[in-house]
Scaffold this active site. Structure first.
Site, PDB file in Angstrom:
ATOM      1  N   ALA A  74     -13.184 -53.048  20.749  1.00 19.74           N
ATOM      2  CA  ALA A  74     -13.322 -52.141  19.838  1.00 19.74           C
ATOM      3  C   ALA A  74     -12.480 -50.845  19.029  1.00 19.74           C
ATOM      4  O   ALA A  74     -11.417 -51.290  20.226  1.00 19.74           O
ATOM      5  CB  ALA A  74     -14.319 -51.587  21.473  1.00 19.74           C
ATOM      6  N   ASP A  75     -13.261 -50.189  18.562  1.00 23.29           N
ATOM      7  CA  ASP A  75     -12.509 -49.114  17.899  1.00 23.29           C
ATOM      8  C   ASP A  75     -13.441 -48.160  17.424  1.00 23.29           C
ATOM      9  O   ASP A  75     -14.075 -49.427  16.964  1.00 23.29           O
ATOM     10  CB  ASP A  75     -11.142 -50.120  16.404  1.00 23.29           C
ATOM     11  CG  ASP A  75     -10.890 -49.169  16.026  1.00 23.29           C
ATOM     12  OD1 ASP A  75      -9.974 -49.242  16.464  1.00 23.29           O
ATOM     13  OD2 ASP A  75     -11.068 -48.290  15.074  1.00 23.29           O
ATOM     14  N   THR A  76     -12.503 -47.045  17.492  1.00 26.38           N
ATOM     15  CA  THR A  76     -13.641 -46.247  17.139  1.00 26.38           C
ATOM     16  C   THR A  76     -12.946 -44.965  15.942  1.00 26.38           C
ATOM     17  O   THR A  76     -11.627 -44.861  16.317  1.00 26.38           O
ATOM     18  CB  THR A  76     -13.840 -45.412  18.981  1.00 26.38           C
ATOM     19  OG1 THR A  76     -14.675 -46.352  19.446  1.00 26.38           O
ATOM     20  CG2 THR A  76     -15.406 -44.236  17.548  1.00 26.38           C
ATOM     21  N   GLY A 111     -17.051 -49.900  16.336  1.00 22.83           N
ATOM     22  CA  GLY A 111     -17.138 -51.615  16.031  1.00 22.83           C
ATOM     23  C   GLY A 111     -17.181 -52.010  17.023  1.00 22.83           C
ATOM     24  O   GLY A 111     -15.935 -51.616  17.821  1.00 22.83           O
TER      25      GLY A 111
END
Length: 199
Positions: A74-76, A111
């Protein structure tokens, strides 16, 4: 849903809390992948970086000959009027970000990439993103400085934590709250149950 080895490719305590909140049993294996992207749109950036993280862990496990696992990468990021904000480099950078966001509406994009490998087959990747609109109350310069002095903004995208002290300045959200924290667990659960990455 059958038991399967689930790996979170992140050291984020917030993502760990969110996964535990919905009853997912998992282990933590943070990715060492260097976060580089040629993408410019926030949703493309977070999807690519989440895939890089999942692929990094998959490659590590593949090298050990391991099989039968599901990786969550995950990436924010925070975006305001198309400009992407990551984590602040220093207090001045945090002030700039918060001064930009206060009194306005911005977007938080996360994502997520699911990578599943089983039965000796090639890994299957499935990537998606979630977007949440966040409206902030106005903050004075002194309020911004006081919040930065807590240290909380320094490892957060957009220099704030909605689940922390900045909650005092959140006027409202449109979308998934957990997405703003760092992982859209409702959407994640539905995707995990879906046909593409069924477990």
């Amino acid at each position: 849903m059958n038991k399967e080895r689930i790996i979170l490719a992140s050291a984020s305590p917030r993502r760990r809390e969110l996964l535990s909140q919905i009853g997912i049993e998992y282990e933590v294996m943070p990715s060492d992948a260097e976060e580089k992207t040629q993408m410019s749109r926030p949703e493309e950036i977070v999807m690519e970086l989440s895939r890089q993280k999942a692929a990094d862990i998959e490659g590590r496990l593949e090298a050990k000959g391991e099989d039968g696992f599901l990786i969550i990468g995950a990436d924010t990021v925070v975006a305001f009027e198309g400009t992407v904000m990551g984590k602040p480099k220093n207090a001045e950078d945090a002030y700039r970000m918060l001064n930009t966001l206060q009194g306005n509406v911005h977007q938080v994009y996360t994502g997520v990439t699911l990578c599943r490998k089983k039965d000796g087959q090639l890994p299957v990747f499935h990537t998606f993103y979630e977007k949440t609109d966040v409206t902030m109350y106005p903050m004075s310069g002194d309020e911004i400085k006081a919040y930065i002095a807590t240290g909380e903004p320094m490892d957060k995208a957009g220099a704030y934590a909605i689940q922390g002290g900045c909650a005092a300045y959140i006027q409202g959200i449109c979308g998934d709250y957990s997405n703003v924290v760092g992982l859209p667990v409702g959407r994640l659960w539905q995707e995990m149950k879906g046909k593409k990455i069924k477990i």
